[in-house]
Every structure is written in structure tokens, then in C-alpha cells.
Design a protein around this motif. Structure first.
Motif, PDB file in Angstrom:
ATOM      1  N   ALA A  12      -5.708   2.618  -0.157  1.00 19.11           N
ATOM      2  CA  ALA A  12      -4.806   3.005   1.427  1.00 19.11           C
ATOM      3  C   ALA A  12      -5.391   4.101   2.655  1.00 19.11           C
ATOM      4  O   ALA A  12      -6.078   4.261   1.956  1.00 19.11           O
ATOM      5  CB  ALA A  12      -3.230   2.770   1.193  1.00 19.11           C
ATOM      6  N   SER A  26       2.813   4.674   4.315  1.00 19.39           N
ATOM      7  CA  SER A  26       3.016   3.822   2.948  1.00 19.39           C
ATOM      8  C   SER A  26       3.283   2.375   4.132  1.00 19.39           C
ATOM      9  O   SER A  26       4.232   2.298   5.799  1.00 19.39           O
ATOM     10  CB  SER A  26       4.659   3.344   2.136  1.00 19.39           C
ATOM     11  N   TYR A  84       1.058  -1.499  -0.583  1.00 22.33           N
ATOM     12  CA  TYR A  84       0.082   0.047  -0.062  1.00 22.33           C
ATOM     13  C   TYR A  84       1.004   1.155  -0.118  1.00 22.33           C
ATOM     14  O   TYR A  84       1.597   1.385   1.208  1.00 22.33           O
ATOM     15  CB  TYR A  84      -1.086   0.122   1.008  1.00 22.33           C
ATOM     16  N   ASP A 111      -2.013   5.718  -3.284  1.00 21.41           N
ATOM     17  CA  ASP A 111      -2.382   4.645  -3.312  1.00 21.41           C
ATOM     18  C   ASP A 111      -4.471   5.166  -2.593  1.00 21.41           C
ATOM     19  O   ASP A 111      -4.121   5.140  -1.871  1.00 21.41           O
ATOM     20  CB  ASP A 111      -2.321   4.007  -2.668  1.00 21.41           C
ATOM     21  N   ARG A 116      -4.924  -7.192  -5.887  1.00 24.84           N
ATOM     22  CA  ARG A 116      -4.956  -7.560  -3.768  1.00 24.84           C
ATOM     23  C   ARG A 116      -6.739  -7.613  -3.971  1.00 24.84           C
ATOM     24  O   ARG A 116      -7.252  -6.954  -4.684  1.00 24.84           O
ATOM     25  CB  ARG A 116      -4.692  -5.596  -3.755  1.00 24.84           C
TER      26      ARG A 116
END
Length: 198
Positions: A42, A85, A34, A39, A157
Motif C-alpha cells: 500500500a 486504507s 489495500y 499492507d 493483485r
């Protein structure tokens, strides 16, 4: 391992490493990257929030959250401080403390003890209070790979409804502890089902 690097670099390198939480150790077999504020899938996408604060801390911080109101899922923060992240730990093989993990998940076959992020959290007895712990703290350690890990596969994902086709899930190809792919029910039929191997 250098966790200051990009989540897409760190994620596949985590495969085959071992995470020790107390008396239970897992060999990591499946992860998802992520990419922080860049993103949309995320937790960090909308910026700092009290419940996501640990995502913005130093690399090697554990970020735990509750999924579906039940399961505790664990991420390892990576990248520069403040980037948000992280790598979600999706599955693993219990390699030490097997009897303890079995007691935490009674009646579950060994191969499924930590298959899926919620099961992994349960096998390690993680709680929301573990969020913010750092690798190197007592009872929390990331150990290096022992030997070759074999081929690594990559694909979309699991369960995300935005940025769903990005191949940011990584797993040890053919490992029985890896969880099955499931697209979000909010996506169209067959979305993101294609995977590739590298």
C-alpha cells in the motif's frame, strides 16, 4: 454504501456499483484492496507523506496518483480516518457518457475503454487535481448496484512485488471489461497465478 469499514469488506461490495464523474458513469467491474499501514504493497505503508495525504482522510475521499509517469489511477479511501486504507478502481464498463469516453480514448473498443486503472482514469478524465475530492461533491457520485452482479472472483493483485500472493483483487467473473492478470516482472515465474471463485 458504508465506506467506514475494512477495505477487504468494501472492495467486493463496490463491484456492480456505478461511479459518476461529470458526464461519464462507469459500472465498477474490478477492484483491489489495500490495507493501509499493515499492507506493504500500500502507498500508506510508510505513513503519511505529502503526496499520499488524501489516503489518510475521511472515507469516500478520492486518492489519485500517477503510475509509470503517465497514467492517473483512482482509489476510494475507506476504513477509519487515518488508516490509509483504500480500494483501487481497476476496471469498469461505461454505462453513461459513452461518446465522451470514446472521444477521450479514440479508436479503443468500448469493452476496453476503462479496462485497467490507467484506462479507467483516462475514460473519466481524472487528474492529480481530483485527489482529495469527496463522494457527494458536485460531479462525483457513487450510485448503488442495480440488480444482481453474478459471481465474484478473487485472486492476487496485479503488478505488486510485495505481498503479491494475497488474494485481494476482486472482479466480476466472466465480465469482458476486466483486465488480464499480470504478475510483477520482479516476481518469479508463475507467482500468484492461482485464483479462486466465491
Amino acid at each position: 454504501m458504508d465506506l467506514t469499514r475494512d477495505s477487504l469488506t468494501v472492495a467486493p461490495e463496490l463491484l456492480g456499483t456505478r461511479l459518476r464523474v461529470g458526464a461519464v458513469t462507469l459500472r465498477i467491474t474490478e477492484v483491489e484492496a489495500y490495507h493501509g499501514a499493515a499492507d506493504p504493497a500500500a502507498h500508506a505503508y510508510r505513513g503519511w507523506r505529502p503526496h499520499t495525504r488524501h489516503l489518510f482522510e475521511a472515507p469516500g475521499t478520492l486518492y489519485c496518483y500517477r503510475s509509470y509517469g503517465i497514467h492517473i489511477c483512482a482509489n476510494l479511501v475507506c476504513g477509519p480516518i487515518g488508516s490509509g486504507s483504500a480500494v483501487l478502481l481497476r476496471a469498469g464498463e461505461v454505462v453513461d457518457g459513452l461518446d465522451i469516453a470514446r472521444a477521450r480514448r479514440p479508436g479503443v473498443p468500448d469493452v476496453r475503454l476503462a479496462r485497467g486503472p490507467g484506462c479507467l482514469g483516462q475514460a473519466l478524465a481524472l487528474t492529480l487535481d481530483d485527489s482529495g475530492r469527496r463522494l457527494g461533491d458536485p460531479e462525483l457520485e457513487l450510485l448503488p448496484r442495480t440488480g444482481e452482479v453474478g459471481p465474484i472472483a478473487t485472486g492476487p493483485r496485479v503488478g505488486v512485488s510485495v505481498a503479491a500472493t494475497r488474494p485481494w483483487r476482486f472482479w466480476l467473473a466472466g465480465d469482458p471489461t476486466v483486465s488480464p492478470y499480470r504478475a510483477s516482472p520482479r516476481l518469479g515465474r508463475g507467482a500468484g497465478a492461482v485464483t479462486e471463485k466465491k
